[in-house]
Motif scaffolding. Sequence first.
Motif, PDB file in Angstrom:
ATOM      1  N   TYR A   1       0.836  -1.194   0.000  1.00 21.50           N
ATOM      2  CA  TYR A   1       0.000   0.000   0.000  1.00 21.50           C
ATOM      3  C   TYR A   1       0.872   1.246   0.000  1.00 21.50           C
ATOM      4  O   TYR A   1       2.103   1.168   0.132  1.00 21.50           O
ATOM      5  CB  TYR A   1      -0.928   0.017   1.216  1.00 21.50           C
ATOM      6  CG  TYR A   1      -0.219   0.018   2.555  1.00 21.50           C
ATOM      7  CD1 TYR A   1       0.172   1.206   3.165  1.00 21.50           C
ATOM      8  CD2 TYR A   1       0.041  -1.183   3.226  1.00 21.50           C
ATOM      9  CE1 TYR A   1       0.816   1.202   4.396  1.00 21.50           C
ATOM     10  CE2 TYR A   1       0.681  -1.189   4.459  1.00 21.50           C
ATOM     11  CZ  TYR A   1       1.072   0.003   5.038  1.00 21.50           C
ATOM     12  OH  TYR A   1       1.706   0.001   6.252  1.00 21.50           O
TER      13      TYR A   1
ATOM     14  N   TYR B   1      -3.767   3.646   1.267  1.00 20.50           N
ATOM     15  CA  TYR B   1      -4.608   2.911   0.317  1.00 20.50           C
ATOM     16  C   TYR B   1      -3.780   1.817  -0.338  1.00 20.50           C
ATOM     17  O   TYR B   1      -2.625   2.037  -0.727  1.00 20.50           O
ATOM     18  CB  TYR B   1      -5.197   3.845  -0.752  1.00 20.50           C
ATOM     19  CG  TYR B   1      -6.200   4.808  -0.175  1.00 20.50           C
ATOM     20  CD1 TYR B   1      -7.509   4.407   0.092  1.00 20.50           C
ATOM     21  CD2 TYR B   1      -5.821   6.103   0.160  1.00 20.50           C
ATOM     22  CE1 TYR B   1      -8.411   5.280   0.665  1.00 20.50           C
ATOM     23  CE2 TYR B   1      -6.730   6.984   0.727  1.00 20.50           C
ATOM     24  CZ  TYR B   1      -8.023   6.568   0.982  1.00 20.50           C
ATOM     25  OH  TYR B   1      -8.916   7.435   1.563  1.00 20.50           O
ATOM     26  N   SER B   2      -4.384   0.639  -0.470  1.00 14.80           N
ATOM     27  CA  SER B   2      -3.694  -0.488  -1.089  1.00 14.80           C
ATOM     28  C   SER B   2      -3.762  -0.394  -2.607  1.00 14.80           C
ATOM     29  O   SER B   2      -4.741   0.097  -3.178  1.00 14.80           O
ATOM     30  CB  SER B   2      -4.348  -1.806  -0.645  1.00 14.80           C
ATOM     31  OG  SER B   2      -4.178  -2.020   0.728  1.00 14.80           O
ATOM     32  N   PHE B   3      -2.728  -0.882  -3.262  1.00 15.42           N
ATOM     33  CA  PHE B   3      -2.749  -0.987  -4.723  1.00 15.42           C
ATOM     34  C   PHE B   3      -3.707  -2.106  -5.110  1.00 15.42           C
ATOM     35  O   PHE B   3      -3.655  -3.210  -4.563  1.00 15.42           O
ATOM     36  CB  PHE B   3      -1.349  -1.286  -5.250  1.00 15.42           C
ATOM     37  CG  PHE B   3      -0.342  -0.229  -4.922  1.00 15.42           C
ATOM     38  CD1 PHE B   3      -0.281   0.947  -5.647  1.00 15.42           C
ATOM     39  CD2 PHE B   3       0.546  -0.404  -3.871  1.00 15.42           C
ATOM     40  CE1 PHE B   3       0.645   1.923  -5.337  1.00 15.42           C
ATOM     41  CE2 PHE B   3       1.477   0.562  -3.548  1.00 15.42           C
ATOM     42  CZ  PHE B   3       1.527   1.741  -4.275  1.00 15.42           C
ATOM     43  N   SER B   4      -4.579  -1.827  -6.065  1.00 16.77           N
ATOM     44  CA  SER B   4      -5.583  -2.820  -6.453  1.00 16.77           C
ATOM     45  C   SER B   4      -5.175  -3.612  -7.678  1.00 16.77           C
ATOM     46  O   SER B   4      -5.972  -4.381  -8.210  1.00 16.77           O
ATOM     47  CB  SER B   4      -6.925  -2.127  -6.723  1.00 16.77           C
ATOM     48  OG  SER B   4      -6.826  -1.249  -7.836  1.00 16.77           O
TER      49      SER B   4
ATOM     50  N   SER C   1      -3.656   1.801  -9.455  1.00 19.91           N
ATOM     51  CA  SER C   1      -5.091   1.882  -9.187  1.00 19.91           C
ATOM     52  C   SER C   1      -5.365   1.651  -7.708  1.00 19.91           C
ATOM     53  O   SER C   1      -4.671   0.868  -7.046  1.00 19.91           O
ATOM     54  CB  SER C   1      -5.855   0.848 -10.021  1.00 19.91           C
ATOM     55  OG  SER C   1      -5.809   1.163 -11.401  1.00 19.91           O
ATOM     56  N   PHE C   2      -6.417   2.326  -7.219  1.00 19.20           N
ATOM     57  CA  PHE C   2      -6.816   2.235  -5.823  1.00 19.20           C
ATOM     58  C   PHE C   2      -8.332   2.136  -5.730  1.00 19.20           C
ATOM     59  O   PHE C   2      -9.039   2.737  -6.527  1.00 19.20           O
ATOM     60  CB  PHE C   2      -6.354   3.469  -5.037  1.00 19.20           C
ATOM     61  CG  PHE C   2      -4.893   3.770  -5.184  1.00 19.20           C
ATOM     62  CD1 PHE C   2      -3.962   3.164  -4.355  1.00 19.20           C
ATOM     63  CD2 PHE C   2      -4.436   4.653  -6.164  1.00 19.20           C
ATOM     64  CE1 PHE C   2      -2.610   3.423  -4.489  1.00 19.20           C
ATOM     65  CE2 PHE C   2      -3.093   4.916  -6.305  1.00 19.20           C
ATOM     66  CZ  PHE C   2      -2.173   4.309  -5.467  1.00 19.20           C
ATOM     67  N   HIS C   3      -8.817   1.362  -4.753  1.00 24.88           N
ATOM     68  CA  HIS C   3     -10.241   1.312  -4.452  1.00 24.88           C
ATOM     69  C   HIS C   3     -10.477   2.164  -3.211  1.00 24.88           C
ATOM     70  O   HIS C   3      -9.883   1.899  -2.160  1.00 24.88           O
ATOM     71  CB  HIS C   3     -10.688  -0.127  -4.183  1.00 24.88           C
ATOM     72  CG  HIS C   3     -10.590  -1.017  -5.382  1.00 24.88           C
ATOM     73  ND1 HIS C   3     -11.018  -2.341  -5.359  1.00 24.88           N
ATOM     74  CD2 HIS C   3     -10.129  -0.795  -6.640  1.00 24.88           C
ATOM     75  CE1 HIS C   3     -10.822  -2.871  -6.558  1.00 24.88           C
ATOM     76  NE2 HIS C   3     -10.272  -1.953  -7.338  1.00 24.88           N
ATOM     77  N   VAL C   4     -11.339   3.149  -3.323  1.00 29.55           N
ATOM     78  CA  VAL C   4     -11.547   4.101  -2.229  1.00 29.55           C
ATOM     79  C   VAL C   4     -13.016   4.105  -1.829  1.00 29.55           C
ATOM     80  O   VAL C   4     -13.892   4.293  -2.679  1.00 29.55           O
ATOM     81  CB  VAL C   4     -11.124   5.530  -2.642  1.00 29.55           C
ATOM     82  CG1 VAL C   4     -11.284   6.486  -1.465  1.00 29.55           C
ATOM     83  CG2 VAL C   4      -9.691   5.542  -3.158  1.00 29.55           C
TER      84      VAL C   4
ATOM     85  N   SER D   1     -10.913  10.342   1.866  1.00 29.86           N
ATOM     86  CA  SER D   1     -11.729   9.385   1.115  1.00 29.86           C
ATOM     87  C   SER D   1     -12.913  10.078   0.446  1.00 29.86           C
ATOM     88  O   SER D   1     -13.243   9.777  -0.700  1.00 29.86           O
ATOM     89  CB  SER D   1     -12.217   8.259   2.019  1.00 29.86           C
ATOM     90  OG  SER D   1     -13.056   8.746   3.048  1.00 29.86           O
TER      91      SER D   1
ATOM     92  N   THR E   1     -13.500  -3.039   0.615  1.00 32.65           N
ATOM     93  CA  THR E   1     -12.438  -2.610  -0.295  1.00 32.65           C
ATOM     94  C   THR E   1     -11.131  -3.355  -0.020  1.00 32.65           C
ATOM     95  O   THR E   1     -10.154  -3.165  -0.748  1.00 32.65           O
ATOM     96  CB  THR E   1     -12.207  -1.097  -0.198  1.00 32.65           C
ATOM     97  OG1 THR E   1     -11.997  -0.738   1.178  1.00 32.65           O
ATOM     98  CG2 THR E   1     -13.393  -0.325  -0.744  1.00 32.65           C
TER      99      THR E   1
ATOM    100  N   ALA F   1      -9.160  -5.183  -2.820  1.00 33.44           N
ATOM    101  CA  ALA F   1      -8.210  -4.543  -3.737  1.00 33.44           C
ATOM    102  C   ALA F   1      -6.838  -5.210  -3.722  1.00 33.44           C
ATOM    103  O   ALA F   1      -6.345  -5.651  -4.778  1.00 33.44           O
ATOM    104  CB  ALA F   1      -8.101  -3.047  -3.417  1.00 33.44           C
TER     105      ALA F   1
END
Length: 417
Positions: free
Chosen positions: A216, A231-234, A244-247, A256, A295, A298
């Motif tokens: 992340y 945020y983790s890489f998706s 890309s990130f899922h938020v 957020s 999320t 991700a």
Amino acid sequence: MHVQKRAQVQRQAHEHQRPAEPPPDQGFRPAPDPVPATGAAPSPDAYALRRTLAELEPVADKATSYFYALLFIQNPDLRALFPVAMDAQRDRLFKALLTAARHADDPATLTAYLSRLGRGHRKYGTRPEHYPAVGECLLAALSRYAPDTWNEATEAAWVRTYTAISQIMIDAAAEDEEQSPAWWQGEIVRHELRTPDIAVVTVRPDQPYPFLAGQYTTLETPWWPRVWRHYSFSAAPRPDGLLSFHVKAVPAGWVSGALVHRARPGDVLRLGPPAGSMIVDHSTDNGLLCLGGGTGIAPIKALVEDVAEHGRCRPVEVFYGARHAGDLYDIDTMLRLQRAHNWLSVRPVVSDGPTRGLCGELPAIVRQYGPWPAYDAYLSGPPGMIRSGVDTLVGIGIPSHRIRHDEIGGLMAAAPR
């Protein structure tokens, strides 16, 4: 503070310590007294630190406020390193102190933790010369709000500890500066709203960004300067270099909410360095048992892509959990991956309401499908899910050293805001 001890902090401590974000879900808690792996009693310094933290617990808010007030009054130039609104900053210092106290007798763990902080804190603009002021104000706050346990021996223990903390972070930052920028600029190139409160945000960094699937980063938006969230890489690293990130927008979530409802293609974010150890061990053929809640799917998706990229036919079992069926916002992507790879199995799990998949709490469902003697486990999602998931997996026989997740309470990318 004694003049001699203050001078010692000023000589030996050099950089502002700013603990990892996000802040813990709960307020400050004193470190328990774990017995070192050798079975020996805690060292005198570790014992003194824990006694101070235990006394500090009932007045932690006052001590935190006093520390920051003293720091900013005596060093107004340091105020610019912190967010305008200090709400999210409240518990970070004491969380880092708790961690240091807990691992005072475990140099390897402490060094790994603080080295990551030292590297990550470069993005704040911290410099070695910031540490003396922070050390002086820290000791002043401790002596004021832990008077019953504060004496010359305790003060000396804290000076030694703070000096060690400072040097580890300074050395890690200096080494990182030789090979990486303090932060990356990233332009949003795609913004896809999957649900009213979940967006998939794709970013093009201004220079190559090295990371591993399952890790992340921290993001800062132009709308909330100096407020960073994990945020983790998706997706696994891609040839085009996009990230890309899922938020998910959460109540009162500054970052957020901005990323979901305000961000658009063309907006520029800042990214901190990659972090996290929830990565695939490609030296083994063990299967992967993956639990992704919300999320938290991700980084699980990124891990699946990583396994596919390495071309190893090892079984991967994914349990994708959500409260309602409509919250399985990325299920189509996961099912497409399942159709493409015969070694992958994806099971959606819904805890409330009707569903075509499995119904129940995610850890309980995983227990029903066990045992998993030849699998390494990966968990990502809300802290409560991770806690219960770890308990379940250990209970069904998976050794704890084969269960991977980013740490709960501040070192992981759960509960972004």
